[in-house]
Design a protein around this motif. Structure first.
Motif, PDB file in Angstrom:
ATOM      1  N   CYS A 157      31.771   0.554 -10.357  1.00 54.13           N
ATOM      2  CA  CYS A 157      33.033   0.735  -9.635  1.00 54.13           C
ATOM      3  C   CYS A 157      34.220   0.671 -10.590  1.00 54.13           C
ATOM      4  CB  CYS A 157      33.162  -0.317  -8.541  1.00 54.13           C
ATOM      5  SG  CYS A 157      32.135   0.002  -7.089  1.00 54.13           S
ATOM      6  N   ALA A 158      34.130  -0.159 -11.624  1.00 54.55           N
ATOM      7  CA  ALA A 158      35.213  -0.222 -12.605  1.00 54.55           C
ATOM      8  C   ALA A 158      35.339   1.107 -13.345  1.00 54.55           C
ATOM      9  CB  ALA A 158      34.965  -1.365 -13.584  1.00 54.55           C
ATOM     10  N   ARG A 159      34.202   1.716 -13.699  1.00 53.78           N
ATOM     11  CA  ARG A 159      34.238   3.009 -14.373  1.00 53.78           C
ATOM     12  C   ARG A 159      34.809   4.090 -13.462  1.00 53.78           C
ATOM     13  NH1 ARG A 159      28.247   2.827 -17.328  1.00 53.78           N
ATOM     14  NH2 ARG A 159      28.811   1.244 -18.884  1.00 53.78           N
ATOM     15  N   LEU A 160      34.421   4.063 -12.191  1.00 55.35           N
ATOM     16  CA  LEU A 160      34.944   5.047 -11.248  1.00 55.35           C
ATOM     17  C   LEU A 160      36.436   4.832 -11.008  1.00 55.35           C
ATOM     18  CD1 LEU A 160      34.428   7.382  -9.310  1.00 55.35           C
ATOM     19  CD2 LEU A 160      33.769   5.709  -7.568  1.00 55.35           C
ATOM     20  N   ALA A 161      36.855   3.564 -10.903  1.00 53.52           N
ATOM     21  CA  ALA A 161      38.266   3.260 -10.682  1.00 53.52           C
ATOM     22  C   ALA A 161      39.119   3.749 -11.849  1.00 53.52           C
ATOM     23  CB  ALA A 161      38.453   1.760 -10.480  1.00 53.52           C
ATOM     24  N   ALA A 162      38.612   3.639 -13.059  1.00 48.60           N
ATOM     25  CA  ALA A 162      39.353   4.131 -14.224  1.00 48.60           C
ATOM     26  C   ALA A 162      39.521   5.643 -14.160  1.00 48.60           C
ATOM     27  CB  ALA A 162      38.629   3.722 -15.507  1.00 48.60           C
ATOM     28  N   THR A 163      38.510   6.326 -13.638  1.00 47.11           N
ATOM     29  CA  THR A 163      38.580   7.784 -13.498  1.00 47.11           C
ATOM     30  C   THR A 163      39.588   8.189 -12.437  1.00 47.11           C
ATOM     31  OG1 THR A 163      36.263   8.017 -14.160  1.00 47.11           O
ATOM     32  CG2 THR A 163      37.242   9.859 -12.962  1.00 47.11           C
ATOM     33  N   LEU A 164      39.636   7.444 -11.321  1.00 53.36           N
ATOM     34  CA  LEU A 164      40.499   7.794 -10.198  1.00 53.36           C
ATOM     35  C   LEU A 164      41.886   7.172 -10.293  1.00 53.36           C
ATOM     36  CD1 LEU A 164      37.977   7.332  -7.218  1.00 53.36           C
ATOM     37  CD2 LEU A 164      38.630   9.471  -8.359  1.00 53.36           C
ATOM     38  N   GLY A 165      42.062   6.202 -11.188  1.00 54.40           N
ATOM     39  CA  GLY A 165      43.317   5.455 -11.216  1.00 54.40           C
ATOM     40  C   GLY A 165      43.455   4.578  -9.995  1.00 54.40           C
ATOM     41  N   ALA A 166      42.369   3.922  -9.618  1.00 56.52           N
ATOM     42  CA  ALA A 166      42.329   3.155  -8.367  1.00 56.52           C
ATOM     43  C   ALA A 166      42.152   1.666  -8.636  1.00 56.52           C
ATOM     44  CB  ALA A 166      41.175   3.655  -7.488  1.00 56.52           C
ATOM     45  N   SER A 167      42.520   0.856  -7.643  1.00 57.09           N
ATOM     46  CA  SER A 167      42.202  -0.568  -7.658  1.00 57.09           C
ATOM     47  C   SER A 167      40.869  -0.772  -6.950  1.00 57.09           C
ATOM     48  CB  SER A 167      43.298  -1.376  -6.961  1.00 57.09           C
ATOM     49  OG  SER A 167      43.396  -1.001  -5.591  1.00 57.09           O
ATOM     50  N   VAL A 168      40.220  -1.900  -7.215  1.00 51.69           N
ATOM     51  CA  VAL A 168      38.886  -2.161  -6.681  1.00 51.69           C
ATOM     52  C   VAL A 168      38.903  -3.457  -5.888  1.00 51.69           C
ATOM     53  CG1 VAL A 168      36.437  -2.415  -7.223  1.00 51.69           C
ATOM     54  CG2 VAL A 168      37.897  -1.022  -8.698  1.00 51.69           C
ATOM     55  N   SER A 169      38.324  -3.448  -4.692  1.00 51.10           N
ATOM     56  CA  SER A 169      38.266  -4.650  -3.869  1.00 51.10           C
ATOM     57  C   SER A 169      37.108  -5.544  -4.300  1.00 51.10           C
ATOM     58  CB  SER A 169      38.100  -4.277  -2.394  1.00 51.10           C
ATOM     59  OG  SER A 169      36.789  -3.772  -2.147  1.00 51.10           O
ATOM     60  N   THR A 170      37.117  -6.772  -3.814  1.00 55.15           N
ATOM     61  CA  THR A 170      35.998  -7.688  -4.007  1.00 55.15           C
ATOM     62  C   THR A 170      34.812  -7.207  -3.174  1.00 55.15           C
ATOM     63  OG1 THR A 170      37.522  -9.529  -4.332  1.00 55.15           O
ATOM     64  CG2 THR A 170      35.250 -10.083  -3.739  1.00 55.15           C
ATOM     65  N   PRO A 171      33.599  -7.218  -3.716  1.00 54.44           N
ATOM     66  CA  PRO A 171      32.435  -6.797  -2.919  1.00 54.44           C
ATOM     67  C   PRO A 171      32.250  -7.673  -1.682  1.00 54.44           C
ATOM     68  CG  PRO A 171      31.873  -6.927  -5.249  1.00 54.44           C
ATOM     69  CD  PRO A 171      33.229  -7.544  -5.103  1.00 54.44           C
ATOM     70  N   VAL A 198      21.080  -2.616   8.592  1.00 53.17           N
ATOM     71  CA  VAL A 198      20.662  -2.789   7.200  1.00 53.17           C
ATOM     72  C   VAL A 198      21.859  -3.281   6.383  1.00 53.17           C
ATOM     73  CG1 VAL A 198      19.739  -1.660   5.150  1.00 53.17           C
ATOM     74  CG2 VAL A 198      18.941  -0.973   7.422  1.00 53.17           C
ATOM     75  N   VAL A 199      21.660  -4.336   5.600  1.00 52.09           N
ATOM     76  CA  VAL A 199      22.739  -4.897   4.795  1.00 52.09           C
ATOM     77  C   VAL A 199      23.060  -3.988   3.612  1.00 52.09           C
ATOM     78  CG1 VAL A 199      23.387  -6.808   3.270  1.00 52.09           C
ATOM     79  CG2 VAL A 199      22.301  -7.276   5.464  1.00 52.09           C
ATOM     80  N   HIS A 200      24.335  -3.698   3.453  1.00 53.84           N
ATOM     81  CA  HIS A 200      24.850  -2.986   2.288  1.00 53.84           C
ATOM     82  C   HIS A 200      25.967  -3.824   1.669  1.00 53.84           C
ATOM     83  CE1 HIS A 200      22.694   0.334   4.111  1.00 53.84           C
ATOM     84  NE2 HIS A 200      23.001   1.130   3.103  1.00 53.84           N
ATOM     85  N   ILE A 201      26.351  -3.484   0.466  1.00 47.17           N
ATOM     86  CA  ILE A 201      27.464  -4.143  -0.212  1.00 47.17           C
ATOM     87  C   ILE A 201      28.617  -3.162  -0.264  1.00 47.17           C
ATOM     88  CG2 ILE A 201      28.232  -5.251  -2.340  1.00 47.17           C
ATOM     89  CD1 ILE A 201      25.164  -5.813  -2.806  1.00 47.17           C
ATOM     90  N   ALA A 202      29.734  -3.541   0.349  1.00 46.87           N
ATOM     91  CA  ALA A 202      30.872  -2.635   0.503  1.00 46.87           C
ATOM     92  C   ALA A 202      31.943  -2.933  -0.537  1.00 46.87           C
ATOM     93  CB  ALA A 202      31.461  -2.769   1.904  1.00 46.87           C
ATOM     94  N   VAL A 203      32.436  -1.865  -1.160  1.00 44.02           N
ATOM     95  CA  VAL A 203      33.537  -1.952  -2.113  1.00 44.02           C
ATOM     96  C   VAL A 203      34.516  -0.839  -1.786  1.00 44.02           C
ATOM     97  CG1 VAL A 203      34.231  -1.851  -4.534  1.00 44.02           C
ATOM     98  CG2 VAL A 203      32.050  -2.899  -3.915  1.00 44.02           C
ATOM     99  N   ALA A 204      35.809  -1.160  -1.772  1.00 45.28           N
ATOM    100  CA  ALA A 204      36.841  -0.161  -1.505  1.00 45.28           C
ATOM    101  C   ALA A 204      37.645   0.100  -2.771  1.00 45.28           C
ATOM    102  CB  ALA A 204      37.761  -0.621  -0.385  1.00 45.28           C
ATOM    103  N   LEU A 205      37.833   1.379  -3.094  1.00 43.64           N
ATOM    104  CA  LEU A 205      38.691   1.797  -4.204  1.00 43.64           C
ATOM    105  C   LEU A 205      39.927   2.448  -3.601  1.00 43.64           C
ATOM    106  CD1 LEU A 205      35.514   2.199  -5.193  1.00 43.64           C
ATOM    107  CD2 LEU A 205      36.687   2.908  -7.285  1.00 43.64           C
ATOM    108  N   ARG A 206      41.111   1.994  -4.026  1.00 42.15           N
ATOM    109  CA  ARG A 206      42.354   2.442  -3.397  1.00 42.15           C
ATOM    110  C   ARG A 206      43.298   3.076  -4.416  1.00 42.15           C
ATOM    111  NH1 ARG A 206      41.014  -2.189  -0.465  1.00 42.15           N
ATOM    112  NH2 ARG A 206      41.135  -1.908   1.810  1.00 42.15           N
ATOM    113  N   THR A 207      43.840   4.240  -4.025  1.00 39.86           N
ATOM    114  CA  THR A 207      44.965   4.845  -4.732  1.00 39.86           C
ATOM    115  C   THR A 207      46.128   4.878  -3.743  1.00 39.86           C
ATOM    116  OG1 THR A 207      44.443   7.118  -4.067  1.00 39.86           O
ATOM    117  CG2 THR A 207      43.353   6.271  -6.050  1.00 39.86           C
TER     118      THR A 207
END
Length: 257
Positions: free
Chosen positions: A165-179, A187-196
Motif C-alpha cells: 500500500c505504501a508503494r501504491l500510495a507513492a504512485t497515486l500521491g495518496a495517504s494510507v489508512s490504518t489496516p 469472510v474476513v478481509h483486511i481493509a485499507v483506504a488510500l485517499r487523494t
C-alpha cells in the motif's frame, strides 16, 4: 509440531519500533479479528514491566485496550510480545507463569501468541521473523490440564499489505489508512483506504494475499456527488509479489476518471 499464525507487516513494523529498537524488557499486546489466527495490529505497553523485570501488562495498557475494543468490537487480544536479552529467545519460567495467568483470565481464547524479541541479526529457525532491529521468535502458548502452559513454535505468514500500500500510495500521491478488518459475505478481509483530494480507493485484502487479489473499490467525489465503482484487477502471478498490486492498478483506466 508447529502452529500457524498470520500477521500483517505493519504490525511487525510497530513491534520493531516499540520493542526491538529499545532495551529489554519492552512489549505490548497483539490484536486481531475474533476467533482467527491473524494479527492485524500491535498495541505497545512501554510501562509493562514488573519489579522482577518480567513483562506484564500495565494498568495504562488495560485502559488503552478497552478503548480499542470499544471502537473496534471485532478485535480481540491475541497475545503478548516482549523482549529478552540477546540469546534468551525462549519464554522464561516467570513468563510461563504470566502466560498462565493471562489464559486463566481469558479462557475463551484457548491459546496465546507469545513471541520473544531479541537483539539478533539473522533468522536461524522456521519460527523466527527478522526485524530491522532484531529477531522475533514466535510461539503459541496453550493451557494444560495441570494449570500450566505448553509452549510451541509457530510458523508465520507475513501479509505484505503495508509495504504494497505504501508503494501504491507513492504512485497515486495518496495517504494510507490504518489496516482494519472487514467482513465480506462472511469472510474476513483486511481493509485499507488510500485517499487523494478526489479519490478514495478501498482495498479489501484476503488472507491469501499476495497470491490472491484484493477487492478494489473506487469512490470519486465530483461536485459533492459520490461515484462508487468496483475495479476489475488483472492479477498476474508471473509479476514479482512486491510489484503485483501497483501493476494491477496501473491497468485500470478508471482511476483517471
Amino acid at each position: 509440531m508447529f502452529r500457524h499464525i498470520s500477521i500483517v507487516d505493519s504490525a511487525l513494523t510497530a513491534i520493531d519500533q516499540h520493542v526491538a529498537a529499545h532495551p529489554p524488557e519492552r512489549g505490548g499486546g497483539l490484536l486481531g479479528p475474533l476467533g482467527m489466527p491473524l494479527i492485524t495490529s500491535f498495541l505497545p505497553d512501554p510501562d509493562g514491566v514488573s519489579p522482577t523485570a518480567t513483562f506484564r501488562f500495565s494498568a495504562a495498557f488495560q485502559r488503552a485496550l478497552t478503548r480499542v475494543e470499544l471502537v473496534e468490537p471485532d478485535l480481540e487480544l491475541k497475545g503478548i510480545v516482549h523482549s529478552h536479552t540477546e540469546g534468551a529467545e525462549h519464554p522464561s519460567a516467570a513468563d510461563l507463569v504470566a502466560f498462565a495467568d493471562c489464559l486463566r483470565l481469558t479462557p475463551w481464547l484457548g491459546r496465546y501468541v507469545t513471541p520473544i524479541v531479541t537483539r539478533q541479526n539473522q533468522r536461524t529457525e522456521d519460527h523466527h521473523v527478522l526485524l530491522p532491529n532484531g529477531v522475533m521468535a514466535v510461539f503459541v502458548s496453550t493451557p494444560t490440564t495441570l494449570g500450566a502452559v505448553e509452549v510451541r513454535p509457530a510458523r508465520v505468514q507475513i501479509l505484505p499489505i503495508g509495504r504494497d500500500c505504501a508503494r501504491l500510495a507513492a504512485t497515486l500521491g495518496a495517504s494510507v489508512s490504518t489496516p482494519r478488518t472487514a467482513d465480506v459475505e462472511g469472510v474476513v478481509h483486511i481493509a485499507v483506504a488510500l485517499r487523494t483530494e478526489s479519490l478514495v480507493l478501498t482495498l479489501l485484502f484476503p488472507l491469501l494475499y499476495p497470491t490472491q487479489a484484493p477487492i478494489a473499490l473506487a469512490v470519486r467525489t465530483v461536485d459533492h456527488h459520490h461515484r462508487i465503482l468496483p475495479l476489475p484487477l488483472t492479477w498476474d502471478l508471473t509479476v514479482a509479489a512486491g510489484s503485483r498490486l501497483v501493476r494491477a492498478l496501473d491497468t485500470v483506466a478508471d482511476l483517471s476518471w
